[in-house]
Write an enzyme that holds these catalytic residues in place. Structure first.
Site, PDB file in Angstrom:
ATOM      1  N   ARG A  48      35.200  40.262  41.611  1.00  0.00           N
ATOM      2  CA  ARG A  48      36.361  40.865  42.262  1.00  0.00           C
ATOM      3  C   ARG A  48      37.265  41.730  41.293  1.00  0.00           C
ATOM      4  O   ARG A  48      36.745  42.149  40.342  1.00  0.00           O
ATOM      5  CB  ARG A  48      37.228  39.288  42.218  1.00  0.00           C
ATOM      6  CG  ARG A  48      36.823  38.087  41.541  1.00  0.00           C
ATOM      7  CD  ARG A  48      37.126  38.201  39.998  1.00  0.00           C
ATOM      8  NE  ARG A  48      38.348  38.570  39.562  1.00  0.00           N
ATOM      9  CZ  ARG A  48      38.825  39.221  38.510  1.00  0.00           C
ATOM     10  NH1 ARG A  48      38.086  39.607  37.897  1.00  0.00           N
ATOM     11  NH2 ARG A  48      40.044  39.739  38.444  1.00  0.00           N
ATOM     12  N   GLY A  49      38.488  42.037  41.620  1.00  0.00           N
ATOM     13  CA  GLY A  49      39.098  43.380  40.899  1.00  0.00           C
ATOM     14  C   GLY A  49      38.860  44.369  41.875  1.00  0.00           C
ATOM     15  O   GLY A  49      37.569  44.695  42.285  1.00  0.00           O
ATOM     16  N   ALA A  50      39.879  44.892  42.330  1.00  0.00           N
ATOM     17  CA  ALA A  50      40.014  46.284  43.154  1.00  0.00           C
ATOM     18  C   ALA A  50      39.154  47.353  42.716  1.00  0.00           C
ATOM     19  O   ALA A  50      38.127  47.790  43.531  1.00  0.00           O
ATOM     20  CB  ALA A  50      41.282  46.739  43.359  1.00  0.00           C
ATOM     21  N   ARG A  92      36.624  42.233  52.281  1.00  0.00           N
ATOM     22  CA  ARG A  92      38.196  41.831  51.776  1.00  0.00           C
ATOM     23  C   ARG A  92      39.255  42.752  52.202  1.00  0.00           C
ATOM     24  O   ARG A  92      38.731  44.010  52.233  1.00  0.00           O
ATOM     25  CB  ARG A  92      37.980  41.344  50.298  1.00  0.00           C
ATOM     26  CG  ARG A  92      37.413  40.469  49.741  1.00  0.00           C
ATOM     27  CD  ARG A  92      37.720  39.981  48.421  1.00  0.00           C
ATOM     28  NE  ARG A  92      38.926  39.234  48.456  1.00  0.00           N
ATOM     29  CZ  ARG A  92      39.664  38.933  47.444  1.00  0.00           C
ATOM     30  NH1 ARG A  92      39.010  39.173  45.971  1.00  0.00           N
ATOM     31  NH2 ARG A  92      40.771  38.229  47.312  1.00  0.00           N
ATOM     32  N   GLN A 207      41.775  32.805  37.629  1.00  0.00           N
ATOM     33  CA  GLN A 207      41.303  34.070  37.262  1.00  0.00           C
ATOM     34  C   GLN A 207      41.858  34.340  35.815  1.00  0.00           C
ATOM     35  O   GLN A 207      41.001  34.604  34.696  1.00  0.00           O
ATOM     36  CB  GLN A 207      41.634  35.354  37.844  1.00  0.00           C
ATOM     37  CG  GLN A 207      40.904  35.200  39.466  1.00  0.00           C
ATOM     38  CD  GLN A 207      41.835  34.812  40.280  1.00  0.00           C
ATOM     39  OE1 GLN A 207      42.639  33.915  40.090  1.00  0.00           O
ATOM     40  NE2 GLN A 207      41.876  35.565  41.452  1.00  0.00           N
ATOM     41  N   ASP A 248      46.278  45.474  43.776  1.00  0.00           N
ATOM     42  CA  ASP A 248      45.280  46.069  44.714  1.00  0.00           C
ATOM     43  C   ASP A 248      45.685  46.957  45.442  1.00  0.00           C
ATOM     44  O   ASP A 248      44.890  47.510  46.220  1.00  0.00           O
ATOM     45  CB  ASP A 248      45.286  44.585  45.415  1.00  0.00           C
ATOM     46  CG  ASP A 248      44.227  43.617  44.453  1.00  0.00           C
ATOM     47  OD1 ASP A 248      42.991  43.604  44.559  1.00  0.00           O
ATOM     48  OD2 ASP A 248      44.790  42.963  43.869  1.00  0.00           O
ATOM     49  N   ASN A 258      49.410  42.620  44.609  1.00  0.00           N
ATOM     50  CA  ASN A 258      48.909  42.051  43.713  1.00  0.00           C
ATOM     51  C   ASN A 258      48.745  40.576  43.794  1.00  0.00           C
ATOM     52  O   ASN A 258      49.029  39.981  44.667  1.00  0.00           O
ATOM     53  CB  ASN A 258      49.520  42.482  42.196  1.00  0.00           C
ATOM     54  CG  ASN A 258      48.389  42.165  41.116  1.00  0.00           C
ATOM     55  OD1 ASN A 258      47.312  42.697  41.009  1.00  0.00           O
ATOM     56  ND2 ASN A 258      48.977  41.604  39.914  1.00  0.00           N
ATOM     57  N   LYS A 259      48.086  39.897  42.845  1.00  0.00           N
ATOM     58  CA  LYS A 259      47.671  38.535  42.813  1.00  0.00           C
ATOM     59  C   LYS A 259      48.941  37.642  43.289  1.00  0.00           C
ATOM     60  O   LYS A 259      49.880  37.988  42.592  1.00  0.00           O
ATOM     61  CB  LYS A 259      46.854  38.050  41.589  1.00  0.00           C
ATOM     62  CG  LYS A 259      46.441  36.625  41.432  1.00  0.00           C
ATOM     63  CD  LYS A 259      45.427  36.146  42.839  1.00  0.00           C
ATOM     64  CE  LYS A 259      44.185  37.266  42.871  1.00  0.00           C
ATOM     65  NZ  LYS A 259      43.721  36.797  44.234  1.00  0.00           N
TER      66      LYS A 259
END
Length: 364
Positions: A48-50, A92, A207, A248, A258-259
């Site tokens: 994960r992570g763009a 995603r 996370q 993101d 973002n998250k």
């Protein structure tokens, strides 16, 4: 354990990804040498992570093409690649890096096919073009992240050490090996300009607690973990000098996806007069969208809220709303840190992201 944290390992046309679902208890790399494995790793959030999502998608398909034994002609191989890229894009929906990578790869393949229209271009040559360009993503990502770290560190005065709050995970585990927002914290620490880092746990997927805390301990950076609900009180009590988060997707007016939890941090930072920075590579910027209202927000399974490690903690029958991201309005953001520099606001306090990109492109 490896001496360097790597979410992605790629060597000799073989891709392995660190299964981040198992961290911090287990440090396990898994084979990811097909588009199907890449899709599954991204969709289930093993990776994960763009930036890391885009690189994993590209390299998993590159490995598949390298091992592909079927006999293709030029057009059938092009269709095969395009279909696989479209498939990977379904893993995603929110991070723009994945879609940008796929569009750029399609453009490169199309350009090669057109430029060799009257020549003897082979399917093997087309495979090699894709593989070479996928491999370049790894190297460029580290270079870009280090530039983000440098530009981000310059946002803080050199006269004193700073205390920084960050959210989610934006370090080596979210990129190819250095980090965006956490990369700035690493850079500050290396320059002896960091007093202390604070990381939110980042519910419901944790996370921050599982991954960012893991990285901070690994890098021996002075740091403290807090619950998401402690952030406002932390700002009041601990004298935070800045909040730095990743992204993101950043759109034309500076609105940022973002998250989940980022938006409320920005509101709290504004109330406490604390600078709030977004750190993101150019690949996370999407000027085709004018505002955050146009961003599709992914919703995750209910079980992420109701269960921890498979154990139910919520009352049975309770309904759940679980958006994975939120949108922080550009008005709450102090600056957007990219590998090309910090995107500033105009005298009206607004971002013009497209204008910044055009100016930098002309300079380059």
């Amino acid at each position: 354990m490896s001496q360097n944290l790597e979410a992605i390992r790629y060597k000799n046309n073989k891709l392995e990804i660190l299964n981040q679902l198992l961290l911090p208890d287990l440090f396990t790399y898994e084979d990811c040498s097909s588009a199907t494995q890449g899709w599954e790793a991204i969709h289930t959030m093993k990776v994960r992570g763009a930036p890391a999502i885009a690189i994993t998608a590209a390299l998993s398909l590159a490995c598949e093409l390298y091992n592909l034994e079927d006999q293709f002609n030029l057009q059938s191989l092009k269709k095969y690649i395009f279909d696989k890229l479209d498939y990977l894009c379904t893993s995603r929906p929110t991070a723009v890096n994945l879609f940008r990578m796929c569009d750029e790869m399609k453009f490169i393949i199309e350009k090669e096919c057109l430029s060799h229209e009257n020549k003897n271009l082979t399917a093997q040559y087309l495979k090699n073009i894709f593989i070479e360009n996928a491999e370049k993503l790894l190297v460029k990502d580290i270079q870009d992240n280090m530039a983000i770290g440098r530009f981000g560190a310059e946002c803080f005065a050199a006269s004193k050490k700073v205390k920084i709050l960050t959210h989610c995970n934006t370090g080596s585990l979210a990129t190819s090996g250095y980090g965006t927002a956490l990369g700035i914290i690493r850079f500050l620490h290396a320059q002896n300009k960091l007093e202390h880092a604070f990381a939110t746990e980042t519910r419901p997927y944790n996370q921050g607690a599982r991954l960012t805390a893991f990285e901070l301990v690994f890098e021996k950076i002075p740091a403290t973990l807090i619950t998401d609900s402690m952030a406002s009180f932390l700002m009041k009590e601990k004298g935070i000098d800045g909040v730095i988060v990743g992204a993101d997707r950043v759109v034309a007016n500076g609105d940022t996806a973002n998250k989940i939890g980022t938006y409320q941090l920005a509101i709290a930072a504004a109330y406490h007069n604390i600078p709030f920075y977004v750190a993101a590579p150019i690949t996370s910027i999407d000027c085709s969208k004018l505002s955050g209202a146009e961003i599709h927000i992914e919703e995750r399974p209910k079980q992420e809220l109701t269960h921890i490690n498979g154990v139910q903690i919520a009352a049975k029958g309770i309904d759940v709303w679980n958006p994975s991201f939120d949108i922080t309005p550009g008005i709450l953001i102090t600056g957007i840190v990219t590998e090309w520099g910090v995107i500033p606001k105009n005298n009206k306090g607004e971002f013009n992201v497209k204008e910044f990109l055009l100016k930098k492109q002309n300079l380059n």
